[in-house]
Scaffold this active site. Structure first.
Site, PDB file in Angstrom:
ATOM      1  N   SER A 110      -9.484   1.610   3.353  1.00 43.10           N
ATOM      2  CA  SER A 110      -8.753   2.415   2.392  1.00 43.10           C
ATOM      3  C   SER A 110      -7.783   1.623   1.521  1.00 43.10           C
ATOM      4  O   SER A 110      -7.298   2.142   0.521  1.00 43.10           O
ATOM      5  CB  SER A 110      -7.967   3.495   3.125  1.00 43.10           C
ATOM      6  OG  SER A 110      -7.013   2.901   4.004  1.00 43.10           O
ATOM      7  N   SER A 144      -9.678  -0.741   7.339  1.00 42.73           N
ATOM      8  CA  SER A 144      -9.092  -0.579   6.002  1.00 42.73           C
ATOM      9  C   SER A 144      -8.360  -1.799   5.451  1.00 42.73           C
ATOM     10  O   SER A 144      -8.019  -1.825   4.272  1.00 42.73           O
ATOM     11  CB  SER A 144      -8.149   0.621   5.977  1.00 42.73           C
ATOM     12  OG  SER A 144      -8.878   1.813   6.111  1.00 42.73           O
ATOM     13  N   LYS A 150       0.862  -1.184   0.000  1.00 42.11           N
ATOM     14  CA  LYS A 150       0.000   0.000   0.000  1.00 42.11           C
ATOM     15  C   LYS A 150       0.899   1.235   0.000  1.00 42.11           C
ATOM     16  O   LYS A 150       1.906   1.271   0.719  1.00 42.11           O
ATOM     17  CB  LYS A 150      -0.893  -0.041   1.247  1.00 42.11           C
ATOM     18  CG  LYS A 150      -1.915   1.066   1.357  1.00 42.11           C
ATOM     19  CD  LYS A 150      -2.761   0.880   2.611  1.00 42.11           C
ATOM     20  CE  LYS A 150      -3.851   1.920   2.750  1.00 42.11           C
ATOM     21  NZ  LYS A 150      -4.677   1.710   3.966  1.00 42.11           N
TER      22      LYS A 150
END
Lengths: 472, 59
Positions: free
Chosen positions: A157, A181, A80
């Site tokens: 997210s 997330s 990420k």
């Protein structure tokens, strides 16, 4: 397309260590797949093709020369894009940091590469991790691979991480979880992810959203792969004062396939009673499956998680605002509108409200601890509904129409407040072909039991082996 | 509790060195109102001697 992209990380590690597969071949297969599919899926912000192939050649040479290899030797991973990577831009999914190049790696990145993992690239996300949908106005919103026709959210997210793992664009990825997330995109994308206990994994070198709620964890297709990655990441880090000195166990060794005698609490009030009927039926069936394997289940009703929204508002808003205060004053228009507006909310939360949120948080944590005093794990749906379409603001849950955003995080954020470990594993599909996740919550620092239950469930089911249509 | 307005938010924002647009304030107002409503619901919880939580589990 090479079948290597559908191998698990544990299988790839075994094939590479036994010289049955070349790390170069494995990395190239994933790079080919990224080139073919990521124009639509938008999982990656940065693809590190050259450095990944270079690392793969070095990994191959090490194997062929008989040098010792780590548990992830030659296995590709995606990060990420809020994990600092030395010499590689780390955007946080933002325009603000579009050209920022850190001077050192995040601790978990160092630990994964020390274990032999090869970084394929940096993955898309909701801007600065501040949104459960996984939208991104700067790099494009990732496409949920379970619906080739309609652009559905991946959940956030960690949206790029969820979509990339689901679509075979990497076998495993790092996510981060402040309100869900890791677990939300794992659920909506039909993969497996675990938010470890707060303090189990270092956050050093990870862009913060809210310091006291942020968790770092793996997202993979199987619980066994999550155990493999977590084992390489977990443990005390002097760079992160919140990490525990408690030694991390051998997570792979904990996966015995046995859940006989495991005591499961099924969260009813607030949780299953507020879940879409189709998703609820799949969660109930998953509990039956675990019971069939020898576990026992009983209903549990927690009173306090209904206050998690208020406590979370009081804590996350000012923590996020505090981190962004400088940029929100000097570069407000460089944020996407939704994140800018959510950050501004934090300017209007008082210190007294923040501390009230932290006090309520203590009560919620104590209630979950008490429930887990008599039980080994708690279970519920990860999200009340499957993936909505991009731009969809309301969703039908049973007979009621509900707003999407607060419902996406409704079942996950209580466990960010409490810090308990929590995983999401795929437990079926709706009639529209959209995945549903089962959330498994464990005692503090007992990720091993959470992963053992998830792995045993996956040995008895095949939901995690399905391949999404947009990845065909 | 006194009703919040965009003008109130503007004054509070300016006091902190922020210069949000009218459009942003119009979007933020319902979020802050919702947040305040949630905070009011927390007031009913008997907190007694409960101290603010610490996530730092030193083990």
């Amino acid at each position: 397309m090479s079948d290597l992209v559908w191998k698990s990380m544990t299988e790839l590690a075994r094939l590479i260590a036994s010289k049955a597969a070349s790390p170069v071949e494995v990395v190239q297969a994933h790079l080919d797949r990224i080139a073919a599919l990521d124009g639509k899926l938008k999982c990656y912000i940065t693809v590190l093709g050259d450095s990944a192939l270079e690392a793969a050649k070095a990994a191959e040479a090490a194997v062929m020369s008989g040098n010792g290899v780590g548990p992830l030797h030659g296995v590709p991973v995606g990060l990420k894009d809020l994990y600092c990577t030395k010499g590689v831009k780390t955007t946080g999914g933002s325009k603000i940091l579009a050209d920022w190049v850190p001077s050192e790696d995040a601790t978990v990145v160092s630990r994964l590469t020390a274990a032999g993992a090869i970084v394929l690239g940096k993955l898309n996300m909701h801007e600065f991790a501040y949104g459960p949908e996984g939208l991104n106005p700067h790099y494009g919103t990732p496409w949920n691979p379970w619906d080739a026709a309609t652009h559905r959210i991946c959940g956030g997210s960690s949206s790029g991480s969820g979509a990339a793992v689901a679509a075979g664009l990497c076998p495993g990825a790092l996510g981060s979880d402040t309100g869900g997330s890791i677990r939300i995109p794992a659920s909506l994308c039909g993969i497996t992810g675990i938010k470890p206990t707060y303090g189990r994994v270092s956050r050093a070198g990870v862009l913060p959203l809210a310091w006291s709620l942020d968790h770092v964890g793996p997202m993979c297709r199987t619980a066994m792969d999550c155990a493999l990655m977590l084992g390489a990441m977990a443990g005390y880090d002097p760079r992160d004062p919140t990490t525990s000195v408690l030694p991390a166990p051998d997570y792979l060794a904990a996966l015995t396939g046995q859940v006989k005698g495991l005591r499961i609490g099924v969260l009813r009030a607030f949780y299953l009673e507020s879940t879409d009927p189709a998703a609820r039926a799949l969660v109930e069936a998953a509990v039956k499956t675990l019971e069939g394997l020898g576990a026992s289940a009983q209903d549990v009703n927690l009173e306090l998680p209904k206050h998690a929204a208020g406590a979370s508002y009081a804590v996350i808003s000012p923590e996020a605002y505090a981190y962004h205060e400088g940029w929100i004053k000097t570069r407000p228009l460089d944020y996407g509108a939704d994140v800018r507006q959510r950050l501004l909310v934090g300017a209007f939360v008082s210190g007294a409200d923040y501390l009230k949120g932290q006090r309520v948080r203590a009560l919620i944590r104590d209630e979950v601890d008490r429930a887990l005093g008599k039980l080994d794990v708690l279970v519920c749906a990860t999200t009340p509904m499957p993936a909505p379409a991009v731009g969809q603001n309301e969703v039908a849950i049973g007979a009621e129409t509900q707003p999407v955003r607060p419902n996406l995080i409704r079942f996950t954020r209580p466990f960010n407040l409490t810090g308990h470990p929590a995983a999401s594993v795929p437990c079926g599909f709706t009639s529209a072909g959209l995945p549903v996740g089962l959330q498994i919550i464990g005692r503090p620092f007992d990720e091993a039991t959470v992963l053992r239950a998830a792995d045993a469930y996956q040995r008895a089911t095949d939901w995690h082996t399905r391949r999404p249509p947009a990845a065909a | 509790m006194e009703n919040l307005t965009i003008d109130t938010l503007w004054t509070l924002a300016r006091a902190q060195g922020l210069e949000p647009s009218d459009e942003d304030l119009a979007a933020v107002l319902p979020l802050v109102q919702a947040g305040r409503a949630m905070m009011e619901s927390l007031a009913a919880i008997p907190l007694g001697e409960i101290e603010p939580t610490s996530q730092y589990r030193i083990l």
